[in-house]
Design a protein around this motif. Sequence first.
Motif, PDB file in Angstrom:
ATOM      1  N   PRO A  23       0.802  -1.230   0.000  1.00  0.00           N
ATOM      2  CA  PRO A  23       0.000   0.000   0.000  1.00  0.00           C
ATOM      3  C   PRO A  23       0.829   1.273   0.000  1.00  0.00           C
ATOM      4  N   PHE A  24       2.074   1.201   0.496  1.00  0.00           N
ATOM      5  CA  PHE A  24       2.924   2.388   0.572  1.00  0.00           C
ATOM      6  C   PHE A  24       4.297   2.066  -0.011  1.00  0.00           C
TER       7      PHE A  24
ATOM      8  N   ASP B   4       1.443   3.422   9.786  1.00  0.00           N
ATOM      9  CA  ASP B   4       2.497   2.987   8.858  1.00  0.00           C
ATOM     10  C   ASP B   4       2.883   4.136   7.931  1.00  0.00           C
ATOM     11  N   LEU B   5       1.879   4.832   7.399  1.00  0.00           N
ATOM     12  CA  LEU B   5       2.166   5.944   6.498  1.00  0.00           C
ATOM     13  C   LEU B   5       2.926   7.043   7.227  1.00  0.00           C
ATOM     14  N   ILE B   6       2.488   7.370   8.428  1.00  0.00           N
ATOM     15  CA  ILE B   6       3.186   8.405   9.204  1.00  0.00           C
ATOM     16  C   ILE B   6       4.628   7.987   9.449  1.00  0.00           C
ATOM     17  N   GLY B   7       4.814   6.713   9.782  1.00  0.00           N
ATOM     18  CA  GLY B   7       6.165   6.217  10.025  1.00  0.00           C
ATOM     19  C   GLY B   7       7.047   6.286   8.796  1.00  0.00           C
ATOM     20  N   PHE B   8       6.497   5.936   7.634  1.00  0.00           N
ATOM     21  CA  PHE B   8       7.279   5.985   6.389  1.00  0.00           C
ATOM     22  C   PHE B   8       7.605   7.425   6.004  1.00  0.00           C
TER      23      PHE B   8
ATOM     24  N   ARG C 284       4.120  17.709  12.144  1.00  0.00           N
ATOM     25  CA  ARG C 284       3.645  16.463  11.520  1.00  0.00           C
ATOM     26  C   ARG C 284       2.639  16.860  10.451  1.00  0.00           C
ATOM     27  N   LYS C 285       3.148  17.107   9.255  1.00  0.00           N
ATOM     28  CA  LYS C 285       2.293  17.538   8.156  1.00  0.00           C
ATOM     29  C   LYS C 285       2.450  16.585   6.978  1.00  0.00           C
ATOM     30  N   LEU C 286       1.310  16.184   6.418  1.00  0.00           N
ATOM     31  CA  LEU C 286       1.292  15.354   5.219  1.00  0.00           C
ATOM     32  C   LEU C 286       0.522  16.091   4.143  1.00  0.00           C
TER      33      LEU C 286
END
Length: 289
Positions: free
Chosen positions: A13-14, A70-74, A107-109
């Motif tokens: 997924p990532f 998981d996405l935040i970690g990556f 913490r910005k995406l």
Amino acid sequence: MNPILLTKDEERPFLRLDLDQSAASGARDLFLSAADSFGRGIEQVVEFDPGYKLHDDECFEIHDFPISEDLIGFCRQPLSAERVDSADFAALPINGIVGYDFSAGQRKLYFQNFDSRRVLIPGRRFAILPMADASTFKQLTKPVLLLDANITAVWNDGVLRFKSFHLAKQLFDLSTYFTEATDEQIGTFVAHARLKCSDSSKFMGACNTWSRTKIALILRGGILDHATGDMIRDAAASVEYEIQMDRDRIVLPEEKGALRSLLQFLDEDIYRGPISQRRLLSSGKRQIE
């Protein structure tokens, strides 16, 4: 910055888009500039309401919006994500690209939508690029992926902002906040004491995504629970809407155009301009205190 690709592949997924130093710097500048453009001109932040259509100077906001850890970690440590290979571009179901900023404790995406038009695959598209002689071109021989200068949404430490529900729902699961009416809910709708339906099965078959959405909003608003027959007649007369009634029950039309107009009336989309007195169709009806 090495952007993270979002895919519809449950096993992958990532994925990390590995960029050289120059491209990584350019990608970071692109996302930060896009985020700045996204925020520029926003005068009003509106709590997400699926029944409200935003104006140009507004955006939706959802607090405590969950994002995959998981996405935040990556995004925090991109090198921990699996790399994508250009050979994957032809078959990989990419639906989004994520930029990020974890500098100075942030913490910005930054989310971009993605579709197949942003991948140039030799053989599928004939693309050319200039050689050393700028007036001579050669054929593209390797896949190319395009990053956009616009973003769809910004997630800032739990707060999600976006301007287009249509684009946002392609990236996020918003079903908690927005659902179409189910068959059971449509059954509840047509069986309402204030409505009369000659053929519930035919009515259900005529319902499309738009009408199911409207029915869900009407049920959620409870307007039929409080309106009397006289109230409905008076409201229809005030906006010159011709409504078909059988005593105090609204007759549900079978023709799709007529059904659309009725659902707009019941969801209070039709109103009369207070100055011009013109009969208007509302683009949004967030309640004003």
